[in-house]
Motif scaffolding. Structure first.
Motif, PDB file in Angstrom:
ATOM      1  N   VAL A  26      12.644   6.893  -2.757  1.00 24.16           N
ATOM      2  CA  VAL A  26      11.241   6.540  -2.970  1.00 24.16           C
ATOM      3  C   VAL A  26      10.960   6.506  -4.461  1.00 24.16           C
ATOM      4  CG1 VAL A  26       8.845   7.225  -2.596  1.00 24.16           C
ATOM      5  CG2 VAL A  26      10.534   7.526  -0.766  1.00 24.16           C
ATOM      6  N   GLY A  27      10.473   5.350  -4.937  1.00 20.56           N
ATOM      7  CA  GLY A  27      10.069   5.227  -6.323  1.00 20.56           C
ATOM      8  C   GLY A  27       8.606   5.581  -6.467  1.00 20.56           C
ATOM      9  N   SER A  28       7.787   4.582  -6.658  1.00 24.93           N
ATOM     10  CA  SER A  28       6.351   4.817  -6.780  1.00 24.93           C
ATOM     11  C   SER A  28       5.799   5.314  -5.451  1.00 24.93           C
ATOM     12  CB  SER A  28       5.647   3.521  -7.198  1.00 24.93           C
ATOM     13  OG  SER A  28       4.276   3.744  -7.423  1.00 24.93           O
ATOM     14  N   GLY A  29       5.042   6.422  -5.478  1.00 28.13           N
ATOM     15  CA  GLY A  29       4.562   7.049  -4.258  1.00 28.13           C
ATOM     16  C   GLY A  29       3.195   6.564  -3.832  1.00 28.13           C
ATOM     17  N   PHE A  30       2.698   7.177  -2.789  1.00 29.97           N
ATOM     18  CA  PHE A  30       1.414   6.826  -2.192  1.00 29.97           C
ATOM     19  C   PHE A  30       0.269   7.402  -3.021  1.00 29.97           C
ATOM     20  CE2 PHE A  30      -2.005   7.992   0.865  1.00 29.97           C
ATOM     21  CZ  PHE A  30      -2.329   6.728   1.337  1.00 29.97           C
ATOM     22  N   ARG A  31      -0.593   6.533  -3.526  1.00 28.53           N
ATOM     23  CA  ARG A  31      -1.797   6.935  -4.270  1.00 28.53           C
ATOM     24  C   ARG A  31      -1.488   8.032  -5.300  1.00 28.53           C
ATOM     25  NH1 ARG A  31      -6.016   7.003   0.904  1.00 28.53           N
ATOM     26  NH2 ARG A  31      -5.928   4.750   1.300  1.00 28.53           N
ATOM     27  N   SER A  32      -0.530   7.758  -6.130  1.00 32.61           N
ATOM     28  CA  SER A  32      -0.157   8.725  -7.157  1.00 32.61           C
ATOM     29  C   SER A  32      -1.202   8.725  -8.270  1.00 32.61           C
ATOM     30  CB  SER A  32       1.213   8.362  -7.738  1.00 32.61           C
ATOM     31  OG  SER A  32       1.161   7.088  -8.360  1.00 32.61           O
ATOM     32  N   ALA A  33      -1.093   9.702  -9.164  1.00 26.26           N
ATOM     33  CA  ALA A  33      -2.055   9.796 -10.266  1.00 26.26           C
ATOM     34  C   ALA A  33      -2.014   8.553 -11.142  1.00 26.26           C
ATOM     35  CB  ALA A  33      -1.760  11.045 -11.096  1.00 26.26           C
TER      36      ALA A  33
ATOM     37  N   GLN B 206      -1.227   1.756  -1.928  1.00 25.15           N
ATOM     38  CA  GLN B 206      -1.486   2.163  -0.548  1.00 25.15           C
ATOM     39  C   GLN B 206      -0.217   2.379   0.276  1.00 25.15           C
ATOM     40  OE1 GLN B 206      -4.491   2.937  -0.281  1.00 25.15           O
ATOM     41  NE2 GLN B 206      -5.310   1.762  -2.001  1.00 25.15           N
ATOM     42  N   GLY B 207       0.932   2.378  -0.377  1.00 21.75           N
ATOM     43  CA  GLY B 207       2.185   2.632   0.324  1.00 21.75           C
ATOM     44  C   GLY B 207       3.176   3.299  -0.595  1.00 21.75           C
ATOM     45  N   VAL B 208       4.461   3.142  -0.293  1.00 23.96           N
ATOM     46  CA  VAL B 208       5.516   3.666  -1.154  1.00 23.96           C
ATOM     47  C   VAL B 208       6.516   2.559  -1.429  1.00 23.96           C
ATOM     48  CG1 VAL B 208       5.295   6.050  -0.361  1.00 23.96           C
ATOM     49  CG2 VAL B 208       6.873   4.500   0.811  1.00 23.96           C
TER      50      VAL B 208
END
Length: 382
Positions: free
Chosen positions: A239-246, A252-254
């Motif tokens: 998993v790279g960019s996560g769900f609703r990260s800072a 809206q997903g991963v």
């Protein structure tokens, strides 16, 4: 663990001895190692509310065995104690018959639809013909005598025996497998119970719905295997960019980072609800070339509607997807290949999960947590 043997007769059951299952106080937490050494928490005993039963309890992938139906059972709303006991009997019979946990999920969901897990007698004018018992089996159709079909052990055994005769039931969607046994006037009605049936099996059988779906060895599903819940992973990648990260609060997903042309699998049975080349910010449909950050759009994309109005979305495919709108798919079917079309900085699969078939950001939930609860963890989880 010693197994019980049941004598099937005209509604008469051999007394059921208690299993050696550890149940003390209200909640006991046991740290245990499962599935390659990851730490999980096993909760046993009387669970007091829905929030607790959602804590992914009992992730032992069935290795701890099933709970004795005559012991104190978890509370799983909206069902009462007698209904949960009937579910426990259904699961216990399936275990005794050496059927894999996928069969238990199908059987519990079927009884949820047919009787709300209530052992119904003859209801007079409200009866559907002479249907009775947990599975609404009809004596006139050869299921057994009225006393027999009202015996939960007998009725469960008859259901499983019929399921065994259905060729390929292990790979079918739950509603197709259940319908092949029941021949119901409402063949699509079973699907809506799949998620809660999965949760019930996990609560009563040490996370058995997280085990490999077609195996009786109770090994946790991994590396793309379909779990007894009916779910699998879209592909194996970190998993790279996560769900609703800072840094990306509107993500809206991963993002599952992997090379171009990697096959993408449908994560569960369902119906393809959307296939399209998503427009970019300038309204262009240019999906057959690599995208770039700021271009906008999902590129080539697919949406699949699953049981319980769960929708999954797959974005940035490299070419037109292999599926078409309204096509039925099963877990593990290849729907397309990874690319970098649309709003993308490099090859990856953008994967979303939405509840209530709500395509907007309001319906989106964290795919990592959701997939973990289905026994199909994303990324490098085991």
């Amino acid at each position: 663990m010693a197994r019980r043997r049941h004598r099937l007769g005209a509604g008469v059951k051999v007394p059921r001895p208690r299993k050696a299952v550890l149940l003390v106080a209200l909640v006991i937490t046991l740290a245990l190692l499962c599935c390659g050494g990851s730490l999980t928490i096993l909760l046993l005993g009387n669970v007091g509310d829905d929030k607790q039963t959602n804590l992914n309890t009992a992730l032992g992938c069935g290795q701890g065995g099933v709970i004795d139906p005559d012991s104190k059972l978890p509370r799983i709303r909206p069902y009462g104690a007698n209904q949960i006991r009937n579910a426990a009997i259904i699961i216990d019979v399936g275990s005794d018959m050496k059927l894999p946990p996928r069969a238990w999920v199908i059987a519990v969901a079927t009884a949820m639809q047919e009787s709300r897990l209530i052992n119904l007698g003859h209801l007079g004018s409200r009866n559907d013909h002479d249907s009775q018992g947990l599975f609404q089996q009809r004596p006139s159709s050869g299921w057994g005598t009225p006393d027999q079909v009202r015996d939960p052990v007998y009725a469960s055994t008859k259901f499983y025996n019929k399921l065994r005769t259905v060729e390929g039931w292990e790979r079918m969607s739950l509603t197709r497998a259940a319908q092949a046994v029941q021949i119901s006037a409402y063949p699509d009605a079973y699907a809506k119970h799949e998620q809660l049936a999965t949760r019930i099996v996990n609560s009563l059988a040490d996370g058995a719905a997280n085990a490999v779906g077609n195996s009786v060895t109770m090994v946790c599903a991994a590396s793309g295997q379909v779990a007894a819940s009916g779910w699998t992973i879209p592909l194996r990648a970190g998993v790279g960019s996560g769900f609703r990260s800072a840094s990306r609060p509107n993500h809206q997903g991963v993002d599952l980072i992997i090379g171009k042309y990697t096959p993408i699998a449908a994560v569960a049975s369902g119906v393809v609800s959307l296939v399209k080349c998503d427009e970019d910010f300038n309204g262009r449909k240019s999906c057959n070339v690599d995208g770039y950050p700021g271009k906008g759009g999902c590129g080539w994309m697919v949406e699949i509607l699953h049981a319980g109005d769960v929708m999954t979305r797959y974005c940035h495919l490299i070419q037109r997807p292999f599926v078409r709108q309204n096509q039925q798919v099963t877990a593990g079917d290849i729907i397309g290949r990874v690319g970098s079309s649309g709003n993308s900085s490099g090859p990856h699969l953008h994967f979303e999960v939405h509840l209530d078939n709500d395509r907007s950001k309001i319906g989106a939930i964290d795919p990592v947590q959701f997939m973990r609860e289905q026994g199909a963890p994303l990324g490098n989880e085991e």
